[in-house]
Design an enzyme around this catalytic site. Structure first.
Site, PDB file in Angstrom:
ATOM      1  N   HIS A 154       2.405  -4.579  -2.790  1.00 32.97           N
ATOM      2  CA  HIS A 154       3.783  -5.262  -3.419  1.00 32.97           C
ATOM      3  C   HIS A 154       3.605  -6.731  -3.928  1.00 32.97           C
ATOM      4  CE1 HIS A 154       4.294  -7.108   0.604  1.00 32.97           C
ATOM      5  NE2 HIS A 154       3.847  -6.132   1.259  1.00 32.97           N
ATOM      6  N   CYS A 162      -0.500  -5.090   4.326  1.00 28.01           N
ATOM      7  CA  CYS A 162      -0.249  -4.915   3.073  1.00 28.01           C
ATOM      8  C   CYS A 162      -1.130  -5.655   2.255  1.00 28.01           C
ATOM      9  CB  CYS A 162       1.179  -4.710   2.612  1.00 28.01           C
ATOM     10  SG  CYS A 162       2.252  -3.679   3.391  1.00 28.01           S
TER      11      CYS A 162
END
Length: 491
Positions: A154, A162
């Site tokens: 992202h 992430c």
């Protein structure tokens, strides 16, 4: 008769619209992928020119490779010969955890392994500008009892499990994935590695307890390297199997179960021989480097992830953490950071001087520890929506074999009680475990998806000089290539 390619594009469009509707129902909104401006930003002209120079079509399949130690994300794209070639390498703004696979919810580890990204995993309404779900845990992870959820690639340059890019970068990567789906690709493969699987890195990390796992996924890397084709991935006996084919004269198709015994399968002689030769060469070079005295890399004892040095150089008192430049990387020559580095970025700590040791390795490699029982999960995003909310397009997507309703994606987190005025207000992160080191936060800075500009420029667009600790991009691109307009003539 309607042209077959037009029919394929229409079906893909419907499936993508279904995926957007699925995400909207999951998150309580009514915006779908088909009318989301951020998700419809066009592929930058410079990148299209690069495709043309490399004999690639805009809508040909893509493949993504991630490397933690080098902090790089590669986009490979199929050319007209049918082989994949490197289109572009992006520096990763932030990744968290250590080198090694994700094991349990809340461990802040970014996953490693092979994953498939379908249209249903693309999230145009992410709290982190745009995102796509990696698909962790896959069948192999589940067979080992590994847990975790909402592991994303992202924007926002902030990670708790992430791979975080800048907003401008994720907008460009997102557009490439979108176009591949329009071209008929049902899912693109994501290969996540601790480092580039070179003899030098294998020698340096030879004592790491994750080495058996790394050798296993290196085989998939080798299949890709020698064929330049996306390797077919299966799981059995709690291991990865690559490019397995049905034996000659077999009456039934192969059936794989990650926890069960492997079925009888074969690998084509051409691929098997090429992989075997590469592995023999790599092993010989690794042994030579060890004999030469290559220092052993110690396991991390507290540093949380890494950041590519092109970003770290533009953040006050920042460190690259566990990231270090790869051999011959062109990214080290970049004059500016590709995209906007937000003021709230929390860079990794500096590694200590004793991370590399020249001591001899022990006689026997330590075995990888068994997965520990999962800690109580800290969930920050809604799970997959109930079946009754799937909608017409989601059902259509499943019928044509595109997407997967079971893949949950993160979106704007639910509201939280109002924080004291002395603290920043910001949405929770995926895998929101307590951070190891908390950077000071400005009292008047808000960090919410709605507060950011809706569109981001291309990362290749020239930018003005950086101001303070921000690296600015240029003016946003106005979308002229939306999902609706593309197929408006056949509605």
């Amino acid at each position: 008769m309607i042209n077959r390619s037009l029919v394929r594009a229409l079906v893909t469009s419907a499936a993508l619209a279904g995926a957007g509707a699925l995400l909207a129902s999951c998150n309580g909104g009514d915006m779908s992928l088909a009318n989301n401006a951020k998700a419809n930003q066009p592929v930058p002209p410079k990148l299209i020119a690069d495709m043309t120079a490399k004999d690639m079509d805009l809508q040909s399949p893509i493949l993504v490779r991630l490397f933690k130690q080098e902090a790089e994300l590669e986009i490979w794209k199929q050319d007209r010969s049918g082989r994949f070639a490197l289109l572009k390498t992006y520096p990763i703004c932030r990744w968290s955890g250590d080198l090694g696979p994700k094991v349990r919810e809340g461990d802040r580890q970014a996953p490693e392994g092979f994953y498939a990204i379908s249209p249903a995993q693309m999230n145009p309404q992410s709290a982190y500008y745009l995102s796509f779900n990696t698909g962790y845990p896959n069948a192999f992870d589940k067979a080992l009892g590994r847990t975790g959820s909402q592991l994303m690639v992202h924007g926002d340059c902030s990670s708790r499990g992430c791979y975080a890019m800048t907003d401008e970068q994720i907008a460009e990567i997102y557009s490439l994935g979108r176009e591949s789906f329009f071209g008929g690709q049902k899912s693109f493969q994501l290969q996540a590695y601790p480092f580039k699987m070179t003899p030098a890195n294998m020698a340096k990390h030879r004592n790491n307890p994750n080495m058996p796992f790394w050798k296993m996924i290196k085989e998939g890397n080798d299949h890709f390297e020698v064929t330049k084709q996306e390797p077919k991935v299966d799981f059995c006996e709690k291991k990865y199997v690559f490019d397995a084919a049905k034996p000659p004269n077999a009456a039934r198709d192969l059936v794989f179960d990650a926890s069960a015994k492997c079925p009888a399968y074969v690998i084509s002689d051409e691929v098997a021989n090429a992989v075997r030769d590469k592995q023999a060469t790599d092993l010989a070079e690794t042994a030579r480097l060890i004999a030469k005295g290559t220092p052993v890399a110690r396991t991390n004892t507290g540093i949380d992830g890494g950041m590519h040095r092109v970003f770290a150089a533009r953040v006050p008192e920042a460190s690259t953490g566990l990231s270090e430049p790869g051999d011959g990387s062109s990214l080290s020559l970049m004059a500016r950071a590709p995209g906007t580095v937000p003021s709230h970025v929390n860079p990794p700590k500096a590694p200590s001087d004793n991370l590399l040791m020249g001591t001899p390795e022990p006689p026997k490699l330590a075995a990888a520890p068994a997965p520990t029982p999962a800690a109580a999960p800290t969930r920050v995003a809604n799970a997959a929506p109930p079946a009754q909310n799937d909608g017409f397009f989601s059902n259509l997507a499943r019928k044509v074999g595109i997407g997967g309703a079971a893949d949950a994606t993160a979106s704007t987190p639910p509201s939280k009680p109002k924080a004291p005025e002395a603290k920043r207000s910001e949405p929770p992160r995926p895998e929101a475990a307590a951070p190891k080191t908390a950077a000071p936060k400005p009292a008047d800075t808000k960090h919410a998806a709605a507060s950011r500009p809706p569109l981001k420029p291309s990362v290749d667009t020239p930018a003005p000089a950086a101001k303070d600790n921000l690296v600015s991009g240029s003016a946003p691109i106005v979308s002229t290539n939306s999902f609706d307009s593309r197929f408006g003539a056949v509605k």
